[in-house]
Write an enzyme that holds these catalytic residues in place. Sequence first.
Site, PDB file in Angstrom:
ATOM      1  N   GLN A   1       4.929  25.566 -25.518  1.00 18.96           N
ATOM      2  CA  GLN A   1       3.939  24.889 -25.839  1.00 18.96           C
ATOM      3  C   GLN A   1       3.328  24.565 -27.553  1.00 18.96           C
ATOM      4  OE1 GLN A   1       2.020  24.140 -23.011  1.00 18.96           O
ATOM      5  NE2 GLN A   1       0.704  22.068 -24.460  1.00 18.96           N
TER       6      GLN A   1
ATOM      7  N   ASP B   1      11.283  22.407 -20.166  1.00 22.69           N
ATOM      8  CA  ASP B   1      10.018  21.581 -20.771  1.00 22.69           C
ATOM      9  C   ASP B   1      10.931  20.290 -21.059  1.00 22.69           C
ATOM     10  OD1 ASP B   1       8.083  21.311 -21.041  1.00 22.69           O
ATOM     11  OD2 ASP B   1       8.061  22.399 -22.839  1.00 22.69           O
TER      12      ASP B   1
ATOM     13  N   LYS C   1      -1.320  25.320 -16.646  1.00 22.94           N
ATOM     14  CA  LYS C   1      -0.145  25.436 -15.477  1.00 22.94           C
ATOM     15  C   LYS C   1       0.421  27.308 -15.247  1.00 22.94           C
ATOM     16  CE  LYS C   1       1.891  22.889 -19.743  1.00 22.94           C
ATOM     17  NZ  LYS C   1       2.748  22.467 -20.503  1.00 22.94           N
TER      18      LYS C   1
HETATM   19  N1  L34 Z   1       6.107  22.282 -24.596  1.00 25.58           N
HETATM   20  N2  L34 Z   1       4.244  20.596 -25.265  1.00 25.58           N
HETATM   21  C1  L34 Z   1       5.061  20.903 -24.556  1.00 25.58           C
HETATM   22  N3  L34 Z   1       5.301  20.640 -23.313  1.00 25.58           N
HETATM   23  C2  L34 Z   1       4.451  20.065 -22.543  1.00 25.58           C
HETATM   24  O1  L34 Z   1       4.663  19.214 -22.028  1.00 25.58           O
HETATM   25  C3  L34 Z   1       2.722  19.554 -23.436  1.00 25.58           C
HETATM   26  N4  L34 Z   1       2.065  18.911 -23.088  1.00 25.58           N
HETATM   27  C4  L34 Z   1       0.987  18.330 -24.145  1.00 25.58           C
HETATM   28  C5  L34 Z   1       0.964  19.223 -24.976  1.00 25.58           C
HETATM   29  N5  L34 Z   1       1.907  19.881 -25.835  1.00 25.58           N
HETATM   30  C6  L34 Z   1       2.955  20.607 -24.170  1.00 25.58           C
HETATM   31  C7  L34 Z   1       0.879  19.186 -22.371  1.00 25.58           C
HETATM   32  O2  L34 Z   1       1.038  20.834 -21.836  1.00 25.58           O
HETATM   33  C8  L34 Z   1       0.652  17.506 -23.572  1.00 25.58           C
HETATM   34  N6  L34 Z   1      -0.130  18.885 -22.095  1.00 25.58           N
HETATM   35  C9  L34 Z   1      -1.049  18.171 -21.754  1.00 25.58           C
HETATM   36  C10 L34 Z   1      -1.077  19.324 -20.005  1.00 25.58           C
HETATM   37  C11 L34 Z   1      -1.899  19.713 -19.714  1.00 25.58           C
HETATM   38  C12 L34 Z   1      -3.403  19.154 -19.864  1.00 25.58           C
HETATM   39  C13 L34 Z   1      -3.005  17.601 -20.876  1.00 25.58           C
HETATM   40  C14 L34 Z   1      -2.011  17.495 -21.275  1.00 25.58           C
HETATM   41  C15 L34 Z   1      -4.613  18.359 -18.913  1.00 25.58           C
HETATM   42  O3  L34 Z   1      -4.001  19.322 -17.579  1.00 25.58           O
HETATM   43  N7  L34 Z   1      -5.078  17.932 -19.094  1.00 25.58           N
HETATM   44  C16 L34 Z   1      -6.305  17.845 -18.371  1.00 25.58           C
HETATM   45  C17 L34 Z   1      -7.933  17.508 -18.959  1.00 25.58           C
HETATM   46  C18 L34 Z   1      -7.539  19.296 -20.005  1.00 25.58           C
HETATM   47  C19 L34 Z   1      -8.646  19.500 -20.255  1.00 25.58           C
HETATM   48  O4  L34 Z   1      -9.888  19.416 -19.389  1.00 25.58           O
HETATM   49  O5  L34 Z   1      -9.032  20.126 -21.248  1.00 25.58           O
HETATM   50  C20 L34 Z   1      -6.319  16.099 -17.352  1.00 25.58           C
HETATM   51  O6  L34 Z   1      -7.163  15.995 -16.622  1.00 25.58           O
HETATM   52  O7  L34 Z   1      -5.730  15.176 -18.075  1.00 25.58           O
END
Ligand code: L34
Length: 296
Positions: free
Chosen positions: A97, A120, A53
């Site tokens: 988060q 958020d 982020k």
């Molecule tokens: N407060 N907590 C708050 N707001 C959110 O919007 C989140 N979320 C979820 C968990 N907790 C939170 C996220 O940010 C899930 N989440 C999130 C954010 C980014 C990614 C996945 C979940 C992401 O970038 N995923 C990549 C791969 C990540 C990796 O390699 O570990 C993808 O391609 O899916």
Amino acid sequence: MAAEVLEGKAIAEAIRAEAGAQARACKARGVTPGLAAVLVGDNPASTSYVSAKTKACAEAGIFSETLRFPAALSQTELLLKIGELNRDRRFHGILVQLPLPQQINEAAVTNAVAPEKDVDGLSLASMGRLLLGEPHFIPCTPHGILQLLLRTGHDPEGKHVVICGRSNLVGKPLAVLLMQKRKGANATVTVCHTATRDLASHTRQADILVVAAGHPNTVTREMVKPGAVVIDVGINRVEDATKKAGYRLVGDVDFEGVKAVAGAITPVPGGVGPLTVAMLLVNTVKAAELALARQG
Ligand code: L34
């Protein structure tokens, strides 16, 4: 015929570029959009999501700062910190988060974020506005899913959307968003959860199936109607000795099996996750624009 793979990553890049252009416009008017990211403890997944982020913020010209706290932080200390961030004019958005350590009540914390900084979208005010059809900040993952559907030509209007999962972060706000009587929504929505009997009888009805259950293989091939659009929100780490990290990421859907029957499917990684990040930037720029408008 194998399903079309919906590349969330590419769509997220386009949205991030749009947010970047809007951030530059804010700057030209004297305000640099700013995001405070709060990270409690050292959960590796949370740490990697928060760094994704803040990196995306930097690329879009949004100022950001990550505030890191030990896992033993008390709820009182965290609430004090959020009070400070609410008053800090450098930050237009505050992200806490999740999950938080067990001694901290998540609802108390998400609700302590000032409504005008709640990028958020998880506070009582944001959720209430969404429920009543006057959304302000829409939670990032549901908003990202809606953008993914609309930008890939899968308008949910009039469709039957079945959601597996009722979390405050995804299932609940997504159901509310999709049932709104407005363009780009207007779906018939079914929400399934852990007490649902005969899950497959529901999922097979879906024109659009959204799976946010938190377990691999929650949805398999025989649970999907041929031609359905399948959105996999899950991110699970499964052990894999052939990988350098010792694990690989899988969603909540059996991708290979479902791909053979679905009309379209999101991959994991590279599907919904990157859109969550992109929508946080959109909301942060919006918060800065609203701050500018208040200045007059
Ligand atoms: N407060 N907590 C708050 N707001 C959110 O919007 C989140 N979320 C979820 C968990 N907790 C939170 C996220 O940010 C899930 N989440 C999130 C954010 C980014 C990614 C996945 C979940 C992401 O970038 N995923 C990549 C791969 C990540 C990796 O390699 O570990 C993808 O391609 O899916």
